[in-house]
Scaffold this motif. Structure first.
Motif, PDB file in Angstrom:
ATOM      1  N   GLY A   1       0.812  -1.213   0.000  1.00 32.21           N
ATOM      2  CA  GLY A   1       0.000   0.000   0.000  1.00 32.21           C
ATOM      3  C   GLY A   1       0.842   1.259   0.000  1.00 32.21           C
ATOM      4  O   GLY A   1       0.536   2.228  -0.697  1.00 32.21           O
ATOM      5  N   GLY A   2       1.923   1.252   0.780  1.00 27.23           N
ATOM      6  CA  GLY A   2       2.832   2.407   0.803  1.00 27.23           C
ATOM      7  C   GLY A   2       3.487   2.646  -0.548  1.00 27.23           C
ATOM      8  O   GLY A   2       3.600   3.790  -1.003  1.00 27.23           O
ATOM      9  N   VAL A   3       3.902   1.563  -1.210  1.00 27.45           N
ATOM     10  CA  VAL A   3       4.515   1.689  -2.534  1.00 27.45           C
ATOM     11  C   VAL A   3       3.489   2.219  -3.539  1.00 27.45           C
ATOM     12  O   VAL A   3       3.804   3.093  -4.369  1.00 27.45           O
ATOM     13  N   ALA A   4       2.259   1.717  -3.470  1.00 30.25           N
ATOM     14  CA  ALA A   4       1.211   2.183  -4.386  1.00 30.25           C
ATOM     15  C   ALA A   4       0.907   3.665  -4.163  1.00 30.25           C
ATOM     16  O   ALA A   4       0.748   4.426  -5.123  1.00 30.25           O
ATOM     17  N   VAL A   5       0.847   4.084  -2.912  1.00 36.77           N
ATOM     18  CA  VAL A   5       0.599   5.504  -2.610  1.00 36.77           C
ATOM     19  C   VAL A   5       1.761   6.362  -3.101  1.00 36.77           C
ATOM     20  O   VAL A   5       1.552   7.433  -3.693  1.00 36.77           O
ATOM     21  N   LEU A   6       2.988   5.910  -2.879  1.00 39.78           N
ATOM     22  CA  LEU A   6       4.158   6.674  -3.327  1.00 39.78           C
ATOM     23  C   LEU A   6       4.198   6.800  -4.847  1.00 39.78           C
ATOM     24  O   LEU A   6       4.442   7.895  -5.376  1.00 39.78           O
ATOM     25  N   LEU A   7       3.943   5.705  -5.564  1.00 39.11           N
ATOM     26  CA  LEU A   7       3.925   5.767  -7.024  1.00 39.11           C
ATOM     27  C   LEU A   7       2.798   6.669  -7.532  1.00 39.11           C
ATOM     28  O   LEU A   7       2.981   7.433  -8.487  1.00 39.11           O
ATOM     29  N   GLY A   8       1.650   6.594  -6.890  1.00 37.43           N
ATOM     30  CA  GLY A   8       0.539   7.470  -7.275  1.00 37.43           C
ATOM     31  C   GLY A   8       0.863   8.929  -7.046  1.00 37.43           C
ATOM     32  O   GLY A   8       0.567   9.794  -7.884  1.00 37.43           O
ATOM     33  N   LEU A   9       1.498   9.226  -5.921  1.00 40.11           N
ATOM     34  CA  LEU A   9       1.890  10.608  -5.630  1.00 40.11           C
ATOM     35  C   LEU A   9       2.921  11.119  -6.630  1.00 40.11           C
ATOM     36  O   LEU A   9       2.829  12.259  -7.100  1.00 40.11           O
ATOM     37  N   ILE A  10       3.873  10.271  -6.988  1.00 40.67           N
ATOM     38  CA  ILE A  10       4.877  10.661  -7.981  1.00 40.67           C
ATOM     39  C   ILE A  10       4.213  10.945  -9.326  1.00 40.67           C
ATOM     40  O   ILE A  10       4.533  11.931 -10.002  1.00 40.67           O
ATOM     41  N   LEU A  11       3.274  10.106  -9.731  1.00 43.53           N
ATOM     42  CA  LEU A  11       2.583  10.320 -11.011  1.00 43.53           C
ATOM     43  C   LEU A  11       1.737  11.589 -10.989  1.00 43.53           C
ATOM     44  O   LEU A  11       1.694  12.331 -11.973  1.00 43.53           O
ATOM     45  N   VAL A  12       1.068  11.860  -9.866  1.00 43.24           N
ATOM     46  CA  VAL A  12       0.270  13.089  -9.764  1.00 43.24           C
ATOM     47  C   VAL A  12       1.179  14.312  -9.810  1.00 43.24           C
ATOM     48  O   VAL A  12       0.876  15.304 -10.496  1.00 43.24           O
ATOM     49  N   LEU A  13       2.294  14.278  -9.089  1.00 49.13           N
ATOM     50  CA  LEU A  13       3.217  15.407  -9.116  1.00 49.13           C
ATOM     51  C   LEU A  13       3.819  15.607 -10.505  1.00 49.13           C
ATOM     52  O   LEU A  13       4.010  16.746 -10.949  1.00 49.13           O
ATOM     53  N   ALA A  14       4.119  14.516 -11.201  1.00 48.61           N
ATOM     54  CA  ALA A  14       4.656  14.632 -12.559  1.00 48.61           C
ATOM     55  C   ALA A  14       3.638  15.253 -13.505  1.00 48.61           C
ATOM     56  O   ALA A  14       3.991  15.966 -14.433  1.00 48.61           O
ATOM     57  N   ALA A  15       2.364  15.003 -13.258  1.00 51.06           N
ATOM     58  CA  ALA A  15       1.323  15.572 -14.110  1.00 51.06           C
ATOM     59  C   ALA A  15       1.022  17.022 -13.764  1.00 51.06           C
ATOM     60  O   ALA A  15       0.707  17.824 -14.639  1.00 51.06           O
ATOM     61  N   VAL A  16       1.138  17.398 -12.499  1.00 48.94           N
ATOM     62  CA  VAL A  16       0.716  18.724 -12.058  1.00 48.94           C
ATOM     63  C   VAL A  16       1.841  19.755 -12.119  1.00 48.94           C
ATOM     64  O   VAL A  16       1.629  20.888 -12.564  1.00 48.94           O
ATOM     65  N   LEU A  17       3.038  19.403 -11.656  1.00 49.50           N
ATOM     66  CA  LEU A  17       4.131  20.373 -11.595  1.00 49.50           C
ATOM     67  C   LEU A  17       4.636  20.697 -12.997  1.00 49.50           C
ATOM     68  O   LEU A  17       4.806  19.804 -13.821  1.00 49.50           O
TER      69      LEU A  17
END
Length: 175
Positions: free
Chosen positions: A63-79
């Motif tokens: 779950g932690g890995v999935a949350v971290l990967l999701g956060l990285i993908l969201v940041l890559a899309a937004v920033l």
């Protein structure tokens, strides 16, 4: 004109991971329909998953890995990324590619007498030139390179004038 980079790398990685998971599931389903022994046994996988508890270490790490990967993908899309086309002044929207912008400034810096090599770094509001010279006396070289880059910037007329910083490195030392 402010063109930003495409976010193709995170999208391609996500698509490849999802494609691999779908292919694996499809192959296992087809093998099961054909009566063959599947690569991944559904009963064994389902039994292992049912044996896991929410407070166990494996689901917590997954779950932690999935949350971290999701956060990285969201940041890559937004920033926003670095601009690929830098805006120039002028009535119609015009711009210069980052590569051509850097190479024309690098050519201006290399054209100064006494410069054996120039390497430029572009940031949002700053141009940093690292100059190599074979001279033992580098007095005035930094100012000459700064003036050459400033003249070229005046010809290019960028939308925002960057500050110019010059660092000189002599390959020979004074005796």
């Amino acid at each position: 004109m402010k063109r930003r980079p495409r976010r193709s790398t995170p999208a391609v990685l996500t698509a490849l991971i999802l494609l691999a998971a779908c292919i694996l599931a499809a192959v296992a389903a087809i093998q099961q329909l054909l009566g063959q022994r599947p690569w991944i046994s559904y009963d064994r996988a389902a039994g292992w998953l049912h044996a896991q508890h929410w407070n166990d270490l494996v689901p917590a790490i997954a779950g932690g890995v999935a949350v971290l990967l999701g956060l990285i993908l969201v940041l890559a899309a937004v920033l926003p990324g670095k601009l690929t086309v830098l805006p120039l002044q002028g009535e119609p929207a015009s711009g210069a590619s980052r590569r051509s912008y850097r190479s024309t400034l690098q050519a201006a810096a290399s054209g100064v007498d006494g410069v054996s090599g120039a390497k430029l770094t572009l940031n949002r509001r700053k141009v940093t030139a690292r100059i190599r010279t074979g001279r033992t006396n580098t007095d005035g070289l930094s100012e000459a390179v700064h003036a050459a880059i400033s003249r070229r910037l005046a010809q290019i007329t960028p939308a925002t004038d960057p500050t110019v910083k010059v660092k000189v490195k002599a390959t020979r030392s004074a005796p």
